[in-house]
Structures are given as structure tokens and as C-alpha cells.
Design a protein around this motif. Structure first.
Motif, PDB file in Angstrom:
ATOM      1  N   ARG A  85      38.063  18.596 -27.839  1.00 19.46           N
ATOM      2  CA  ARG A  85      36.449  18.397 -26.676  1.00 19.46           C
ATOM      3  C   ARG A  85      36.870  16.951 -26.827  1.00 19.46           C
ATOM      4  N   SER A  86      37.991  16.224 -26.594  1.00 22.49           N
ATOM      5  CA  SER A  86      37.742  15.004 -25.822  1.00 22.49           C
ATOM      6  C   SER A  86      38.110  15.424 -24.291  1.00 22.49           C
ATOM      7  N   ALA A  87      38.402  16.463 -24.313  1.00 24.46           N
ATOM      8  CA  ALA A  87      38.483  16.243 -22.419  1.00 24.46           C
ATOM      9  C   ALA A  87      37.755  16.736 -22.302  1.00 24.46           C
ATOM     10  N   ARG A  88      36.478  16.717 -22.909  1.00 24.03           N
ATOM     11  CA  ARG A  88      34.958  17.081 -21.842  1.00 24.03           C
ATOM     12  C   ARG A  88      34.058  16.141 -21.959  1.00 24.03           C
ATOM     13  N   ALA A  89      34.254  15.636 -22.755  1.00 25.41           N
ATOM     14  CA  ALA A  89      33.843  14.031 -23.094  1.00 25.41           C
ATOM     15  C   ALA A  89      34.059  13.077 -22.032  1.00 25.41           C
ATOM     16  N   GLN A  90      33.320  11.881 -22.187  1.00 22.11           N
ATOM     17  CA  GLN A  90      33.235  10.500 -22.186  1.00 22.11           C
ATOM     18  C   GLN A  90      33.706   9.462 -22.879  1.00 22.11           C
ATOM     19  N   LEU A  91      33.973   9.335 -23.586  1.00 20.89           N
ATOM     20  CA  LEU A  91      33.865   8.755 -25.102  1.00 20.89           C
ATOM     21  C   LEU A  91      33.559  10.300 -26.155  1.00 20.89           C
ATOM     22  N   VAL A  92      34.588   9.458 -27.559  1.00 18.03           N
ATOM     23  CA  VAL A  92      34.675   9.738 -28.434  1.00 18.03           C
ATOM     24  C   VAL A  92      34.090   8.150 -30.274  1.00 18.03           C
ATOM     25  N   VAL A  93      33.260   8.791 -30.378  1.00 19.74           N
ATOM     26  CA  VAL A  93      32.560   8.272 -31.891  1.00 19.74           C
ATOM     27  C   VAL A  93      33.041   8.169 -32.710  1.00 19.74           C
ATOM     28  N   LEU A  94      33.431   7.681 -33.432  1.00 23.62           N
ATOM     29  CA  LEU A  94      33.825   7.795 -35.540  1.00 23.62           C
ATOM     30  C   LEU A  94      33.959   6.675 -36.006  1.00 23.62           C
ATOM     31  N   GLY A  95      33.168   7.566 -37.438  1.00 25.72           N
ATOM     32  CA  GLY A  95      33.030   6.759 -38.567  1.00 25.72           C
ATOM     33  C   GLY A  95      34.513   6.541 -38.940  1.00 25.72           C
ATOM     34  N   ALA A  96      34.927   5.047 -39.703  1.00 20.32           N
ATOM     35  CA  ALA A  96      36.168   4.783 -40.308  1.00 20.32           C
ATOM     36  C   ALA A  96      36.474   5.258 -40.478  1.00 20.32           C
TER      37      ALA A  96
END
Length: 275
Positions: A85-96
Motif C-alpha cells: 500500500r505504500s506505493a499509493r501513499a505519500q507517507l507511511v506512519v507507524l508506531g515503534a
């Protein structure tokens, strides 16, 4: 691109909720939508997952009502699904690290795996509440991925109205097999400082509103970067996109930064990389 959302991978834990809040604020700064995603691999937890992601979405809408928030539960492997899905996002945010209902879905290894292979920049947010003051810190060397990280850091500092600290770390092991004599050490330090000023000049002109400080320091990359970013809003490092890290940012260094930094960490891949 504005039409691409900020994608936040969540798991229902308190840490992932904080990461979602950070993602919502970043989506607001980017005039982008926010897509919340739980990746669930257990059909028995489907209802729980739906309730968790809807609850987090409702909280994000309260915190950032100007952001269009969507929420979804997907099935599959967390790393594979988030990378896809990152290919269709401008940024990915995750918890550590997750410690709640879906704690097994976003463990540190998942965050590292996504940061290593995603098609867009990835920001990993620690459990502690990120500071709203302090600089953006970016670690650089002379590699192409370092230039991508530097551009990302300038844009982030401009959006946050923050100072930008550009940090280049060096040590003898990266240059020679034996320690340098003090005179040679001073010469290398001076040469790196001059090269760094030249490297950053075009972006300083492009972002005149960003107060910039350039620092060249001898030491271990992980310890220098994490120490320098202790009070930062964001620490940015570069990634080749092929699974390795260029220059000083070898896999072990990037993994060390992701593990030890107390502030959010952005991993920016080389646009020329594969993956």
C-alpha cells in the motif's frame, strides 16, 4: 502528491494511537487525507479490529477535524500489506511497538521491515509523545539517498517551522584501517565541512525560510545521531531502496537509530532505488 494519502498502520495500542495522531497532524500540514489501516491475520479478531480502527479514526477526527480520515481492516502479512500500500501513499506512519489488542501486528520488526522496503518515506513514532518544539535533524553523507533525505528534511522543517540541523558523522574506520593522527583528523574534518556546505547550498537557497545549522562530528553514527536528535521533532535518514543503506547508513546503523532514537524517525528511500 496531494491526492495520495498519509497511511498510518495501527494496531489498537496506545502507542499506535499516538502515531495516528502524529500522522493526522502531518496529513493536515500536507493538505492530505489520512488512511488508517489495521492488518489482521486472525478472522476471529475481525470484529475487534473493526472496532479498534473506527475508534482511532474517531479520535483523529476530533484532533484534526480538517483532515478527511478513512479507516480500514485488511487481511494478510503486516509488512507485505503495508509495503504494497505504500506505493499509493505519500507517507507511511507507524508506531515503534504495539502493546495492545493487536500488539503482534506492529512489533519493532514490522516497523523496520516496512521502513526498509516501502515505496515512499516511512516515519516511525515512538511510544512517548513527540515534542512540538526543537529542530529537525537529518543525517547525511555523499550518497544519492542522502540527497533524498536532505530534500525531505528541508520540506519537513519548512512545514514545521523548525530549525534544520544537518549532521554528517565520520570516523576513522570508514576511511582508514588505523586511527588518524590529530593533524590529519583536523584536515579531514575541515574537508568534510567544506563539502557539506557545498552539498547543502542549493537547498538553502530553495528554502530561505528554514534556519539551517550544519554540523560535522567524529564519532559513531548511531550514538551521534540519536544524541543529537534527543530533543528533535524528527530525525531523518536515507535508504537506498535495495535493502541496504548507503555510505555511513549501513543496515545496522539505521536499525540502531530506529531502535534507540526517542523522537520520530523518517527513513527516506532513494528515488532511483528498486523495490
Amino acid at each position: 502528491m496531494p491526492e495520495q494519502p498519509v497511511l498510518a498502520g495501527v494496531d489498537g495500542s496506545e502507542g499506535s494511537v499516538k502515531a495516528a495522531y502524529w500522522a493526522a497532524a502531518e496529513a493536515s500540514r500536507r493538505n492530505a487525507g489520512l488512511q488508517l489501516l489495521i492488518v489482521n491475520d486472525d478472522p476471529a479478531r475481525a470484529d475487534h479490529a473493526e472496532q479498534a480502527v473506527r475508534k482511532i479514526a474517531a479520535k483523529c477526527r476530533v484532533h484534526t477535524p480538517e483532515v478527511v480520515v478513512t479507516a480500514e481492516v485488511a487481511t494478510g502479512h503486516p509488512v507485505e500489506e503495508l509495503v504494497r500500500r505504500s506505493a499509493r501513499a505519500q507517507l507511511v506512519v507507524l508506531g515503534a511497538r504495539g502493546h495492545g489488542g493487536f500488539a503482534d501486528a506492529l512489533l519493532g520488526g514490522v516497523s523496520t521491515g516496512v521502513a526498509t522496503h516501502a515505496a515512499c518515506p516511512v516515519i516511525v513514532v515512538r511510544k512517548n509523545i513527540p515534542t512540538t518544539v526543537g529542530p529537525v535533524v537529518v543525517g547525511v553523507d555523499e550518497s544519492p539517498c542522502s540527497q533524498q533525505a536532505l530534500r525531505f528534511a528541508y520540506a519537513a522543517a519548512a512545514r514545521l517551522h523548525a530549525e534544520l540541523v544537518i549532521l554528517q558523522v565520520w570516523h576513522e574506520e570508514g576511511l582508514l584501517a588505523v586511527p588518524l593522527a590529530p593533524g590529519d583528523r583536523d584536515r579531514v574534518q575541515h574537508e568534510i565541512e567544506q563539502a557539506l556546505v557545498k552539498q547543502t547550498a542549493p537547498l538553502r537557497e530553495q528554502y530561505p525560510q528554514v534556519a539551517t545549522r550544519e554540523v560535522v562530528q567524529r564519532g559513531h553514527p548511531v550514538s551521534v545521531l540519536t544524541d543529537s536528535a534527543r530533543d528533535a521533532r524528527l530525525l531523518v535518514v536515507g535508504h537506498r531502496g535495495s535493502g541496504g543503506f548507503d555510505g555511513l547508513f549501513l543496515g545496522s546503523v539505521a536499525a540502531g537509530v530506529l531502535h534507540h532514537a526517542t523522537c520520530p524517525v523518517a527513513v527516506v528511500r532513494d528515488a532511483e532505488g528498486t523495490g
